[in-house]
Structures are given as C-alpha cells and as structure tokens.
Design a protein around this motif. Structure first.
Motif, short mmCIF file in Angstrom:
data_model
loop_
_atom_site.label_atom_id
_atom_site.label_comp_id
_atom_site.label_asym_id
_atom_site.label_seq_id
_atom_site.Cartn_x
_atom_site.Cartn_y
_atom_site.Cartn_z
N ASP A 100 2.05 4.99 4.77
CA ASP A 100 0.79 5.24 5.18
C ASP A 100 -0.05 3.82 4.84
O ASP A 100 0.33 3.00 4.13
N ASN A 102 -3.53 4.16 4.21
CA ASN A 102 -4.68 4.46 3.22
C ASN A 102 -4.86 4.07 1.78
O ASN A 102 -6.03 4.11 1.47
N SER A 103 -3.99 3.30 1.44
CA SER A 103 -4.60 2.46 0.07
C SER A 103 -4.38 1.05 0.56
O SER A 103 -3.85 0.37 1.60
N ASN A 141 2.16 8.11 -6.51
CA ASN A 141 2.48 6.69 -6.24
C ASN A 141 3.24 5.91 -7.10
O ASN A 141 4.25 5.02 -6.75
N ARG A 208 -0.17 11.81 3.61
CA ARG A 208 -0.03 10.51 3.10
C ARG A 208 1.48 10.16 3.27
O ARG A 208 2.12 9.29 2.35
#
Length: 309
Positions: A100, A102-103, A141, A208
């Motif tokens: 993803d 998103n980070s 993560n 995610r």
C-alpha cells in the motif's frame, strides 16, 4: 576497502561508552537514526550476536524499547549480545511499496533493505559482531520488514522473528530464489489488525494489504526449508489468569537440519500486541489483549540462541 571507509565516514557519532547510544548515518539523502545498546560484558576480544529490533508502523525505536520495558537490553547484559533499534523514515518501513502507499516510506519507496544492509556493515566495522549471528525481529510493519530482510539479505540475516505479523502476499509473490531461513512467529488469534487467518491488514477499517495468515505462512516456510508440517506442541503455563489469554508453542522439526527452525507461539485470544509488554489499557479496545504469560523478548532470544553455530 574504499566502500567500507566511506561507510565509516558516514557513521556520524563516535561511540564513547557502553550501554545505550543514539547514532546516525546518511542513507539516500535521509539522516537515519538508531539506538545501539552494548551489553555490560561487551569485549572486542570476542564476537557478539546482533539483534535488530524493528518498531511497528507509527512507532519509533524509543517507543518499542520503552513498551517492551527495555527487556532486550536486560537480556543483552545477561547473555552478551548487541541490540540495535533502527528508526524507519517518518515512523514506517518499506517492506514492499506495492502493499500500500499509506505510509511515507512506501509512498516514497524508501530503500530500507539497503539501509539495513549498510547499517549492519557499519556495526560490523564499529563493534565486534558475529556475522553468522545477526537476527531481525519486529512487530506489525516491523515484522513484515523482518520478512523482507530475511528474503532479500540471506548473507546478512540468519533468522527472524515476527510478532503480531505474518507473511505479506506481495512479498511472497515477488520473491524469487529465496534461500531457507529460520523463523519464529508470535501471533494472537484475536489480532484485529493482522488477521491470524488469511485476509487483509485492517487499520481504521482501511485495507493495508493482504497477508497469508499464520497457517499458509508456515506451510510456505515448511516447503522452503524442508520442515515437517505436523508440529510438536508444547503448552505455556497460564501464569496471568486475568489477561484472558492462553498460549501454545508449536515446533516444526527439520529432520535433515535441526538448526533450520520454524516455530510458532500461538496466543489464543491475544491481540495486536507484544507479549509481556506494558499494558496500554486506553487502547486495549483497539489492539486487543496483551498476554503476560511470557515475554516475547525471552522467546525471541531463546530461539535465536538455539541456532547460533
């Protein structure tokens, strides 16, 4: 030799004493930081194991050290290994940019594999480290990043531990010619973020990325390593009756190579947490239960120690 000299020049902070120390290196134009803990018994006359501890998404090196009660440091003093807590860029790791975006690290495709590789090489220059006893572990993560490191750096990483994390589908799909490695999974069956069974990682009701779940992750590793798929099951004493959890240690033997290990600690009713860590009651409704029946640091070190030549 020239490359190693350049790495030394990038080591911005000279170590001036034992115990905890914050260091920096420049990597891909980012000033990367990490905390180094040398055991009280550190000596240049012997080689020491190295454990890299990777924080979860949104966390930091300081945060994971504090939330685990700095227990890795306690174990380091007792057993003579070095602990390093690296920081991801903007509190995230790029385990795979396709999982993803998103980070920050995945959006910018930060080369965290190269960062960790360079970090290990710097540490080997600076300290007396056993190159055959370098390990990585992490939560969430950080667990996925540990998986990526094991597959991408077989000449650097001996074994990994994944806490509240299991194999990312993208990492498996894109990994080619993966070499066997040892792994310990520690995972709660009621993890609301990283599903114990196959599914999507869920953060604030947003996907995610997809993970294989524990069963398929272990099957993949057994096929890779040649371990037996029927585990030996060992009970873990239910010492903390009020944590609403019970735990079981599953060992998947390797008949040809006993040092090529696959193990699982299954925490029934456990959440997205580090066993034995500080209980954070104000977020327990979000992450679930934290078992106090054992400490994940103990289990990870015991696992790593068992495969040191």
């Amino acid at each position: 030799m020239a490359f190693r000299c350049i790495l030394l020049m990038l080591f911005l902070k000279v170590y001036t004493g034992f115990s905890q120390n914050k260091d920096f290196l420049i990597h891909d134009n980012y000033k990367r930081s990490y905390i180094t803990y040398l055991p009280k018994t550190y000596s240049i006359d012997k080689q020491h194991p190295l454990i890299l501890v990777l924080h979860g998404g949104g966390g930091t090196a300081t945060q994971i050290m504090q939330s685990t009660k700095a227990y890795f440091n306690v174990l380091a003093d007792k057993n003579g290994f070095i602990v390093v807590y690296p920081n991801g860029v903007k509190k995230s790791w790029n385990d795979n940019p396709k999982r993803d975006t998103n980070s920050f690290s995945r959006k910018k495709n930060i080369d965290d594999v190269s960062f960790i590789k360079n970090l290990i090489e710097l540490l080997e220059l600076k300290y007396s480290i056993n190159p055959k006893a370098v390990f990585a572990c992490g939560i969430s993560n950080g667990g996925l990043m540990s998986q990526t490191l094991a597959m991408a750096l077989p000449d650097k990483i001996k074994a990994v531990g994944m806490v509240a994390s299991n194999f990312g589908s993208i990492q498996i799909e894109e990994s080619k010619n993966v070499q066997p490695f040892s792994i310990l999974f520690i995972h709660g069956t009621a993890d609301p973020i990283f599903p114990y069974q196959e599914g999507d990682i869920q953060v604030f009701n947003k996907s995610r990325g997809h993970v294989l779940g524990i069963d398929k992750s272990i099957t993949y590793m057994c096929n890779l390593n040649g371990n037996e798929k029927l585990p030996i099951k060992l009970s873990i004493k239910n010492k903390a009756l009020n944590d609403n959890c019970t735990s079981e240690h599953c060992i998947f033997p390797n008949p040809k190579n006993p040092y090529l290990k696959i193990e699982l600690i299954k925490v029934t009713n456990g959440g997205h947490t580090w066993p034995g860590a500080k209980e954070q009651r104000f977020i327990s409704k979000v992450v679930g239960n934290t078992t106090q029946d054992f400490n994940a640091c103990d289990k990870l070190w015991a696992f790593f120690k068992s495969i040191i030549d």
